[in-house]
Every structure is written in structure tokens, then in C-alpha cells.
Design an enzyme around this catalytic site. Structure first.
Site, PDB file in Angstrom:
ATOM      1  N   TRP A 357      45.691 -18.306 -37.908  1.00  8.85           N
ATOM      2  CA  TRP A 357      47.122 -18.644 -38.077  1.00  8.85           C
ATOM      3  C   TRP A 357      47.532 -18.549 -39.541  1.00  8.85           C
ATOM      4  CZ3 TRP A 357      49.453 -23.831 -39.459  1.00  8.85           C
ATOM      5  CH2 TRP A 357      48.564 -24.617 -40.187  1.00  8.85           C
ATOM      6  N   ASP A 358      46.560 -18.452 -40.429  1.00  9.12           N
ATOM      7  CA  ASP A 358      46.819 -18.321 -41.863  1.00  9.12           C
ATOM      8  C   ASP A 358      47.850 -17.221 -42.139  1.00  9.12           C
ATOM      9  OD1 ASP A 358      44.333 -19.521 -41.344  1.00  9.12           O
ATOM     10  OD2 ASP A 358      43.533 -19.001 -43.305  1.00  9.12           O
ATOM     11  N   GLU A 487      42.060 -30.791 -39.381  1.00 16.87           N
ATOM     12  CA  GLU A 487      40.895 -30.672 -38.490  1.00 16.87           C
ATOM     13  C   GLU A 487      39.941 -31.853 -38.599  1.00 16.87           C
ATOM     14  OE1 GLU A 487      39.438 -26.808 -39.571  1.00 16.87           O
ATOM     15  OE2 GLU A 487      40.750 -25.785 -38.136  1.00 16.87           O
ATOM     16  N   LYS A 599      42.540 -33.576 -43.919  1.00 15.54           N
ATOM     17  CA  LYS A 599      41.964 -32.369 -44.528  1.00 15.54           C
ATOM     18  C   LYS A 599      43.034 -31.531 -45.233  1.00 15.54           C
ATOM     19  CE  LYS A 599      39.331 -28.223 -43.303  1.00 15.54           C
ATOM     20  NZ  LYS A 599      38.893 -27.334 -42.225  1.00 15.54           N
ATOM     21  N   GLN A 600      44.160 -31.344 -44.580  1.00 16.92           N
ATOM     22  CA  GLN A 600      45.192 -30.447 -45.115  1.00 16.92           C
ATOM     23  C   GLN A 600      46.541 -30.867 -44.541  1.00 16.92           C
ATOM     24  OE1 GLN A 600      43.069 -27.555 -42.459  1.00 16.92           O
ATOM     25  NE2 GLN A 600      44.897 -26.338 -42.868  1.00 16.92           N
TER      26      GLN A 600
HETATM   27  C1  BGC Z   1      41.426 -24.520 -42.032  1.00 14.11           C
HETATM   28  C2  BGC Z   1      42.241 -23.729 -41.028  1.00 14.11           C
HETATM   29  C3  BGC Z   1      42.209 -22.278 -41.413  1.00 14.11           C
HETATM   30  C4  BGC Z   1      40.784 -21.771 -41.592  1.00 14.11           C
HETATM   31  C5  BGC Z   1      40.727 -20.357 -42.131  1.00 14.11           C
HETATM   32  C6  BGC Z   1      40.014 -23.949 -42.113  1.00 14.11           C
HETATM   33  O1  BGC Z   1      39.292 -24.651 -43.074  1.00 14.11           O
HETATM   34  O2  BGC Z   1      41.359 -25.879 -41.658  1.00 14.11           O
HETATM   35  O3  BGC Z   1      43.570 -24.200 -41.018  1.00 14.11           O
HETATM   36  O4  BGC Z   1      42.853 -21.524 -40.446  1.00 14.11           O
HETATM   37  O5  BGC Z   1      40.098 -22.589 -42.511  1.00 14.11           O
HETATM   38  O6  BGC Z   1      41.341 -20.271 -43.375  1.00 14.11           O
END
Ligand code: BGC
Length: 765
Positions: A357-358, A487, A599-600
Site C-alpha cells: 500500500w506504500d 502493526e 508503530k506508525q
Molecule cells: C509497515 C507497512 C509497510 C511495510 C513496507 C512495514 O514495516 O508497517 O505499513 O507497508 O513496512 O514498507
């Protein structure tokens, strides 16, 4: 954090050889041209620690997955873009002794990534175990003019001896992926051809039958004269080389030019691969290295004209932003709508080069604003072309209708097999829908909605319709059992972001339906039939929109990340001992899941994407609550926070977060750059400047800026492409200057006031 690179405005420079940094440097100094890419491995043999990597975009392998506990719905394979033919190799023997930096004493060493002209250079002086000392210079590039071509200039000069050099340029297809799940090799040989001084190697993947054919040729010069030397050929399974011997003496430079063409069955019919590869290499050799390199520099100059950001007053920030832009342009060029952007691009194996999804959530705005609109459009078309697979994916999971795009994919099929991501991170569907809005909002290409947009939106909406359920208890629709962008929480109920982006998709789909009905009725009628759009389902969508449950904490005035979030022990990151960080390396998963640490961006991700729908006060309250609980352990996190902080007026925070994203790889901030660079988050760095500091937005066709300048910077400027205009925006300490380089006059809003840009507009801030 490990800062060993020299700060320079156009170059990334490493000025000593520290073998423990090698894997990191191999990632940072990577080259790519959208079609292929490679890590900065050495041309000559290196027996030290190294991750070899040559990648051909879109050439992947369905590696059988490893799983602890099989769950129905898991994919059978994880697709990975393969480490392909090593075509840079040039072995050097000096009087029979191998030149290998792992065995030499290296006195002078410099590796430079020249971002302005798009090449990699390395020079060193090394003393071999025998005491013989040589000076080596190498320069190479992957052409952005003829994408199949790579060229290397490698020169070697004895400094203290007279003797014999044995030089062996080769093509080696007997390579491995370090991340191969069962230590399998993925390639088998198809053929080799030697003809007219050129050697060609064709290999194919053991499954899916991707063919790659590389052809090499080389010229050797001493004192400006081309040498004609006897050649010894070596051929073994998946390997072909040519060896020549030359006499050498102190200060006599021997220069090797190696040219290679790489073609794949993705672009060339199987029966003409070798021929095409020969043809390309003949042309490249006849033009010569210097000519090709000049072409390369000119082509990069053009790219920079549209995408450069100039920062005066902060060299380290200048270097970082150019590095990010350079890597993004090396990774994706938008010419092929079946390609996408892996989180590590061509710089390493992690994430398998697959699409996440990035792309939609982070990368699209960069390509939208720095290149022709067809480049960004192709990122959308990529998902359109995978719609049938997304529908199959939903069916496979038991849905009756709709499309669930995969979290990780190469060809549209899900490749990820961790249940909390595969089955639960369904918010990705929302980002894919939002990208359609983003694209149309920025470009005004409303034709896209009729062509592909509504089809994708409808199928995603149908998925949401089936995925929600009505809670009698709450008298509201709910979405249960999800993982949000954060996550560090799994299987939660009513993740605010997921609920919100789901409803936003329904709202936008209905809006697009209304738009097409009025503005393109003929196409709408066709789509109505094709998609079997019906009033009943639209009614249901409206009902879901009107009755979706959103958790809020009235007292704090914030949205709740998920049900029960406030039951967690509420701690702040600043209160954690440094030794606990990063928590994903220091803590058990049990502890992470129970903690409140994020996490984000999660709620903040929603406020970032849907910013125009919320008041500044709401954004501020949520930011004040969630940011202090966020550990930013995804590279995608700081940029969103930087942009929101800028919006709220937290200038220092915006800058702090910017620094964290901008030099993430150059300073190896998360201690993981040895896996490769964080390519998708680099687009976030770009956004931090353009959407963050410059405050650029497009709302209903109106381009606006609300700029500020970080204290350390004297000024910054950047170019954007906006609806057939090329604009240069400069922000000084107290003014913004907008100069229109191409296109008609244009209305622009600066800090809420309307202006018209004829040629140059200067506004005091
Ligand atoms: C992130 C995801 C992301 C993936 C690839 C993961 O660490 O939590 O949001 O899609 O990395 O960049």
C-alpha cells in the site's frame, strides 16, 4: 545510527573502506533505471561480507512459502524479484594473485554516487598480500536513455611492480537469493552464444519461465590504444567469461570498458532475445563509454529540471533530499504499467520487490508533482489491471462480491502469509481508492473516472459493504478483527482509520457515480450495465456511511485508535529508557501488543489523508495525543507526522521528523539499511518538504501554499508540474516566490489569499 558518509550537495561519498559498512554502502550506492537495478557490489572478486544484487524489474519467482501454522486463505508462494545475472563482474589476477579487497590493505578508498549525472564511481589503492600495490578506478552506470544498457570503465595501474594482469569480464547466472525460503536456486541455463567478440548468456526461471539474456563485450586500452589480445573463453553452467592477459608496469594504466545489454522475456519475444541483446550491445559499443555517459548526464539533467529541491543553508538536508529524489527516479519511471515500486526498490531483497500500500499512500504524490501525469496514471492502471485477481482474492476469503486488493503482490495475487497482515490489514483497499481521488484531484483527468476509476471504486466499495456488520448492541455498523496501519496491534475492533477510510471510499464512489451520471451519461450507462450497479447497494452504502461507528474520547477530543485503546497503560515514548528502543527488536511480541506504543501513523494517517474534512483543532488534539505514543518504527511514520506538525504550526517537531525521514538511510537511523534503502518512505521525505514545509495542497482544483522555512535553512526551492504548468517555488525567510516556467497564467492561494501568477509572483510572508 552510523554516520560515515561525507556531506556533499550532489554526491554521496564514502572515503575509507570499512568492511563492516559494506552491506550498508552497497544499498546506499545502488544504481537503477526503472527497468533494472543493482546494489553497489564491486566489479572485482570480493570474498568479504556482501549482498550481491542485480535485479530486472518484474522478473520474479513464486518462492514456496514458509509458515508455522497453515491457515486457509494463505497464499502458496511469496513472489520475489530475483537476483539476476551478475553482469558487472571483472575478475583481476595480478601475477596469479587475486585482487580482493577483503585480502588487501586498502590505503585510499573513495566510493561516490554522482546523483547529478547518474553514475557510480570508486577508486582505491590496495596492497596485495604479496606486497604488490595497485591503483584502481571504476565508473559505471545503468543507462536511462537505453534502459537495457549498463557500462563500466575499469582501470588498473600497478604502482610498484612490473608483471602480468589477467583480466576476466564475465556473466554469471549461477546466483542465489539470500532470502530463498528453501535454499533453492531459481535459475536454469537456456543457452550461451559467443560471436564476434561478444558473449551472451540466456537463463530462465525454474517456474514462470521468465527469460533473461545478457550480452557482454569489452575493449581494453593502454596508452590510449586499443589492444588486440588473445582471448581464452571459459564456459560452465550458467556462466561465461573471457580472459585476456596484459603486461603491465609501474604507472601504466590498463583500461577496460565493459558493455552489457540485459533483455527479458517481459519486453522482447522469446525467439528474439539473443538477437535483440546483440543488437543493443553493438550499438552501445560503437557509441563508446564517454558518449553514453554524456547522454546519461544530459538525461539526468532533464529529470532534475522537473524534480530537484534546492536547500540553501543546510548541506546535509540538501544531500538527503537529493538522495531521496534520485532513488525514487531510479526505481520507477512509469513507462510500464505492469511495474510498481517495491519498498526497497532495487537496493536489496527485503520485501521481495513486491507492491505494498506504500505506493498509493506514500509514493503517488511524488510522481504526480514531478513528472508527466501519465507516470502517476500508470500506477493506478497497475491496480486496475489487477482487479480480477483482487476479486478472486475476496472470493477466496469467502466474500460473495467485491475486491480485496492484496497487501503484498507482484501480479495481483496475495503473497503475504501472516494472518494479521494478509487477512486483517484491509485498510490497503482504502488507500488504493484514495489514490484515485488524489490523482484526479491533482490532474483534473476526470476521464479516468469513467475509464477505470469507477470500476475499481465500485468493487472496493462492495468489499466494504460485505466486510462491515451491524452491531445490535451499538446500533451502528462496525468493522471487527482488523490490523490498522499500526502493526503493533492485531485483531482489533473498530480501528478508527479503517472504519473511516472504508466510509470515505463509499462516499467517494457515490460522488463519482453522481459525477458520471451528469457529465458522462453514455459511459455511465455502459458502466451501470457492466458493473451491475444498482440502487439497492447504493442505498446500503449510504446507510453504512450514516451509521458507521467511530470510537471517540469526548474528554480528550480525540478519535480512538480502536475499541479499548484507552484501557491500555498510557505511557509516553519519552518515558522509555533508550535501551528499550526499537521495541520491535528489544521486546517480546506479547509485550508490544499489550503496550500503548504505536508503530506508525494510524489515526493520524487518516487525518493526514482526509485532512480537509477535519478542523485544525481536531488534528492538533489527535496529534498531541498520539505522536508522543508513537515509536516511528516504520520508515513510513515520520513523514506523516512531519506534515501534520507543519500544518499545526509545530515547526520544530516538523523539522525533527523531517530529519528522521530524510537521512534515514544515509545515517542508517534504524540500523537496517544493510537490507537495502527505504525507497517508499523516500517519497514521504519529499512530501515533508512540499506538503509539510511549503504547505502545498490542491483542493477542488485550487493550488495553495502555506509555507514556512526551517530555522537552519536560508531558503529552499522546488519545481512542480501542475496541470500543464511547470512552476518553480522558492521560499525565503520572509517571502515566497512563484515563477511559472511553462503554461498559462494560474490562480494560486497563498496563506488563504487568492493571487494570479502571470510570470513571477512574490508574496511577503
Ligand atoms: C509497515 C507497512 C509497510 C511495510 C513496507 C512495514 O514495516 O508497517 O505499513 O507497508 O513496512 O514498507
Amino acid at each position: 545510527m552510523n554516520q560515515y558518509l561525507i556531506v556533499n550537495e550532489w554526491e554521496i561519498i564514502e572515503d575509507s573502506f570499512i568492511s563492516t559498512n559494506n552491506r550498508v554502502s552497497e544499498g546506499i550506492f545502488s544504481l537503477g533505471n526503472g527497468y533494472m537495478g543493482q546494489r553497489a557490489n564491486f566489479e572485482e572478486h570480493y570474498s568479504g561480507d556482501s549482498l550481491q544484487g542485480n535485479y530486472m524489474a518484474g522478473v520474479y519467482y513464486p518462492d514456496k512459502t514458509k509458515f508455522g501454522w497453515w491457515k486457509n486463505g494463505y497464499p502458496e508462494y511469496f513472489a520475489k524479484v530475483l537476483n539476476s545475472i551478475n553482469w558487472i563482474g571483472i575478475d583481476i589476477l595480478i601475477d596469479g594473485e587475486v585482487l580482493d579487497l577483503a585480502l588487501c590493505k586498502t590505503e585510499v578508498f573513495r566510493r561516490t554516487l554522482n546523483m547529478k549525472e547518474g553514475f557510480l564511481e570508486r577508486s582505491f589503492e590496495a596492497t596485495l598480500p604479496s606486497g604488490k600495490k595497485v591503483k584502481v578506478l571504476s565508473k559505471r552506470f545503468l543507462s536511462i536513455v537505453t534502459e537495457e544498457i549498463g557500462a563500466i570503465k575499469y582501470s588498473i595501474t600497478p604502482l610498484n611492480f612490473t608483471g602480468e594482469l589477467e583480466i576476466t569480464p564475465y556473466l554469471d547466472g549461477d546466483i542465489i537469493n539470500e532470502d530463498s525460503n528453501y535454499d533453492e536456486k531459481f535459475w536454469e541455463e537456456v543457452s550461451k552464444v559467443n560471436s564476434k567478440g561478444k558473449s551472451s548468456l540466456k537463463i530462465k526461471t525454474k517456474r514462470l519461465d521468465f527469460h533473461v539474456c545478457s550480452t557482454m563485450t569489452f575493449d581494453i586500452f593502454q596508452k590510449g590504444k586499443m589492444l588486440s589480445l588473445p582471448i581464452h573463453e571459459t564456459s560452465k553452467d550458467k556462466y561465461i567469461s573471457k580472459t585476456v592477459k596484459v603486461s603491465c608496469n609501474p604507472d601504466l594504466e590498463t583500461v577496460i570498458y565493459k558493455y552489457v545489454s540485459n533483455v527479458t522475456s517481459r519486453n522482447v519475444p522469446l525467439d528474439s532475445l539473443t538477437e535483440k541483446s546483440f543488437d543493443l550491445i553493438e550499438k552501445a559499443q560503437s557509441k563508446g563509454f564517454d558518449y553514453l555517459l554524456n547522454q546519461q548526464a544530459d538525461a539526468w539533467e532533464e529529470k532534475w529540471l522537473e524534480s530537484d529541491i534546492v536547500i540553501n543553508g543546510d548541506l546535509s538536508a540538501q544531500q538527503a533530499i537529493r538522495f531521496n529524489i534520485f532513488q525514487l527516479n531510479q526505481t520507477y519511471t512509469g513507462e510500464d504499467d505492469s511495474l510498481n515500486i517495491g519498498p526497497k526498490g532495487f537496493t536489496g531483497e527485503k520485501y521481495g520487490g513486491s507492491t505494498y500500500w506504500d505506493t498509493e499512500a506514500y509514493c503517488l504524490p511524488f510522481y504526480l508533482a514531478t513528472a508527466d501525469e501519465k507516470i502517476a496514471r500508470n500506477l493506478l492502471v497497475y491496480r486496475f489491471k489487477q482487479l480480477e485477481k483482487a476479486k478472486e482474492n475476496a472470493k477466496k476469503l469467502g466474500y460473495k462480491k467485491g475486491a480485496l486488493y492484496p497487501m503484498v503482490t507482484m501480479n495481483g495475487e496475495e503473497c503475504h502469509n501472516e494472518w494479521e497482515i494478509t487477512f486483517e490489514e484491509i485498510h490497503r483497499n482504502g488507500a488504493i481508492a484514495h489514490a484515485i481521488f488524489d490523482y484526479v484531484n491533482y490532474t483534473d483527468d476526470k476521464a479516468y473516472l469513467g475509464e477505470y476509476g469507477l470500476t475499481v471504486l465500485t468493487e472496493i466499495s462492495r468489499f466494504w459493504e460485505e466486510r462491515v456488520n451491524f452491531s445490535q448492541e451499538k446500533n451502528k455498523y462496525v468493522i471487527l478483527g482488523v490490523t490498522g496501519p499500526n502493526e503493533y496491534e492485531n485483531n482489533v475492533n473498530n480501528n478508527w482509520y479503517t472504519n473511516r477510510i472504508a466510509c470515505w471510499t463509499l462516499e467517494y464512489t457515490l460522488e463519482v457515480v453522481d459525477y458520471l451520471k451528469i457529465n458522462n451519461p453514455i459511459r455511465f450507462e455502459e458502466l451501470e450495465k457492466e458493473l451491475e450497479l444498482n440502487i439497492e447497494e447504493m442505498k446500503k452504502w449510504k446507510d453504512i456511511i450514516a451509521n458507521m461507528y467511530y470510537g471517540v474520547d469526548e474528554k480528550l477530543g480525540i478519535f480512538l485508535q480502536q475499541d479499548g485503546y484507552m484501557d491500555k497503560e498510557q505511557l509516553l515514548v519519552k518515558d522509555l529508557e533508550q535501551s528499550n528502543l526499537p521495541i520491535n527488536q528489544k521486546w517480546s511480541w506479547d509485550r508490544i501488543l499489550r503496550s500503548c506504543y504505536i508503530k506508525q501513523a494510524d489515526v493520524l494517517q487518516g487525518l493526514y489523508l482526509l485532512e480537509s474534512k477535519y478542523s485544525l483543532d481536531t488534528i492538533k488534539k489527535n496529534f498531541d495525543f498520539y505522536e508522543p505514543r508513537t515509536v516511528h518504527e516504520s520508515s513510513l511514520s515520520p513523514c506523516v507526522h512531519s506534515i501534520l506538525a507543519a500544518k499545526i504550526g509545530y515547526k520544530e517537531k516538523a523539522y525533527e521528523m523531517y530529519l528522521r525521514t530524510a537521512r534515514l538511510d544515509l545515517d542508517n537511523y534504524n540500523n537496517d539499511t544493510s537490507d537495502g534503502c527505504h525507497i517508499t518512505s523516500m517519497a514521504g521525505t519529499w512530501m515533508s518538504v512540499i506538503h509539510g514545509f511549503a504547505g502545498m495542497r490542491v483542493n477542488q482544483g485550487n493550488l495553495s501554499f502555506s509555507p514556512f522555512i526551517p530555522e537552519l535553512w536560508d531558503n529552499y526551492s522546488f519545481k512542480i508540474v501542475f496541470r500543464k504548468h511547470l512552476l518553480k517555488i522558492t521560499v525565503n525567510k520572509n517571502e515566497i516566490i512563484i515563477s511559472k516556467e511553462t503554461g498559462e497564467e494560474l490562480p494560486i492561494i497563498i496563506k488563504g489569499i487568492n493571487y494570479m501568477v502571470k510570470d513571477i509572483l512574490t508574496i511577503v510572508l
